[in-house]
Design an enzyme around this catalytic site. Structure first.
Site, PDB file in Angstrom:
ATOM      1  CG  HIS A 268      -1.813  -1.118   1.163  1.00  0.00           C
ATOM      2  ND1 HIS A 268      -2.650  -1.658   0.204  1.00  0.00           N
ATOM      3  CD2 HIS A 268      -2.221  -2.071   2.208  1.00  0.00           C
ATOM      4  CE1 HIS A 268      -3.137  -2.758   0.543  1.00  0.00           C
ATOM      5  NE2 HIS A 268      -3.058  -2.890   1.849  1.00  0.00           N
ATOM      6  CG  ASP A 319      -5.179  -6.617   0.361  1.00  0.00           C
ATOM      7  OD1 ASP A 319      -4.975  -7.298   1.210  1.00  0.00           O
ATOM      8  OD2 ASP A 319      -4.938  -5.330   0.506  1.00  0.00           O
TER       9      ASP A 319
END
Length: 451
Positions: A268, A319
């Protein structure tokens, strides 16, 4: 020795016609030649590309996708989503985890990913007790990867506290918890399950909020020498809490105290200052972006320009698997930048192809993040290859970089015809070779979970 013949293929030197590739029995590319006439032996495909690596997966969350779209009594955000995830996770045992992972890996292969980094933190039983086998759930992940053929970089995750400053973990986190000794036993147990030549083992401190500095030092001093991944600066609340705890922002603290290098993948890395983005890029590590999940969770948008202009490496992952499509993840990476900058073709250099620029970047960054010797159709590399369907309406008549622009910005998984992972043919005619059996097992598990 097997041979493939591609009418057109993307080689390190660019697009070439009539490319013949020989694949050795061990799954590596033995030779590449362009301008080669098709003989009787080779299998023929129309468009051949090196296949991508998925830098970030929580496989079990595929079963949760679509079940978190009801608004709660207040404001919904990442933290309220996390509470729903904690509750759902209590229903999954090792058998369910393996079945869900296998279904996910089928979907990833069908979309163009040849390998995956599994950021695996579900180590304990639902009540928090330890399994007799320290690697009980990790063994299931390895079995799912082997049965589906996807390349695996397995990342056991260290998780020990509820928030910065040693805040005790909550009940929902009890399946994740370890101390340095128990974590070492998990890492030491995993190699017996990672039996293929292209399997890799790394480690993952979950995040600065879940790992004390002392424990971070301990696990880094005993790592197996593979990739190191970490969640970092995903949420503004995380940044604020880190500032309160240490006086520094998460990326700033990591850079000053952990010495990350090219083995690291920073998942991220959303909320960085421009200076942090430049400093992180200069470490040589990868920023692992997961655009569909970051959009779904309302995380924010990555400091793309500052990071890439400083030479930063990029990878893509799926993810939480709210999306499982390789082309979609690359597309969303660019679209997020277009929305904030109110411009088009942000990633491309002047007169360049945006699809090609992003494909090349995520191809190289993904291989680096997984510690995988892939990322190119070249002698000695793993034969991670994806063939696209030249007759697909999105691709028909396209040549050169227009193929990538069309697949990434106007296509999807339906453009994928075949896929090989380390020479293993896993997808044929757009479907995984064992899809029916894997899907049947998955449906049975989901019926139990949702009953």
């Amino acid at each position: 020795m097997r041979k493939l013949h591609a009418e057109t293929a993307l080689l390190p030197t660019g697009w070439k016609r009539d490319v013949e590739i020989a694949i050795g029995d061990e799954g590596r590319i033995a030779s590449v030649a362009d301008g080669a006439p098709r003989s009787r032996d080779p299998e023929a495909v129309a468009i051949l590309l090196p296949a991508l690596s998925n830098v970030h997966s929580h496989a079990f969350q595929r079963a949760l996708a679509g079940l978190t779209e009801r608004r709660g009594p207040g404001r919904d955000d990442f933290w309220s989503w996390r509470e729903v995830m904690f509750v759902f996770l209590q229903r999954l045992g090792p058998e369910e985890l393996e079945a869900v992972a296998a279904m996910l890996y089928v979907e990833l292969l069908e979309s163009g990913f040849a390998s995956v980094a599994e950021f695996h933190y579900v180590h304990n039983a639902p009540d928090g007790s330890r399994y007799a086998n320290p690697a009980e759930t990790g063994a299931g992940i390895a079995a799912a990867a082997q049965s589906t053929g996807i390349g695996l970089t397995h990342l056991p995750v260290y998780y020990a506290q509820g928030d910065f400053g040693g805040v005790p973990p909550g009940e929902g986190q009890r399946r994740f918890l370890n101390d340095p000794g128990s974590f070492a036993r998990i890492v030491e147990s995993m190699p017996q399950y990672l039996t293929r030549a292209d399997d890799r083992l790394g480690i993952a401190p979950h995040s600065l909020r879940a790992v004390t500095p002392e424990h971070l030092d301990a696990i880094l001093s005993n790592d197996p020498g593979g990739p190191i991944h970490i969640h970092i600066a995903e949420q503004t609340r995380e940044v604020d809490a880190c500032l309160t705890w240490s006086g520094q922002r998460p990326v700033e603290w990591l850079l000053d105290h952990a010495g990350p290098d090219a083995r690291w993948c920073h998942i991220h890395a959303t909320h960085m200052t421009e200076d942090e983005a430049i400093r992180l890029a200069r470490t040589g590590g990868v920023a692992g972006l997961c655009p569909s999940t970051e959009a779904d969770l309302g995380d924010g948008i990555f400091q793309f320009r500052a990071f890439t202009e400083a030479g930063g490496a990029l990878g893509i992952g799926t993810d939480s698997h709210i999306g499982t499509d390789a082309a979609q993840e690359i597309r969303l990476m660019e679209w997020a930048q277009r929305l904030t900058q109110r411009a088009r073709n942000i990633a491309a250099p002047p007169n360049g192809s945006t699809g090609r620029t992003l494909f090349d970047a995520t191809l190289a960054g993904g291989a680096q993040a997984l510690g995988r010797d892939s990322g190119a159709i070249a002698t000695g590399k793993w034969a991670d290859l994806v063939a696209l369907d030249a007759d697909h309406p999105t691709l028909t008549g396209k040549t050169g970089d227009d193929i990538l622009d069309s697949w990434i910005f106007a296509g999807d998984r339906s453009c994928v015809d075949r896929l090989w992972s380390a020479g293993r043919l896993t997808v044929k005619d757009g479907a995984h070779v064992d899809r029916d059996a894997v899907a049947a097992r998955y449906r049975s598990v989901m019926a139990r979970l949702l009953a």
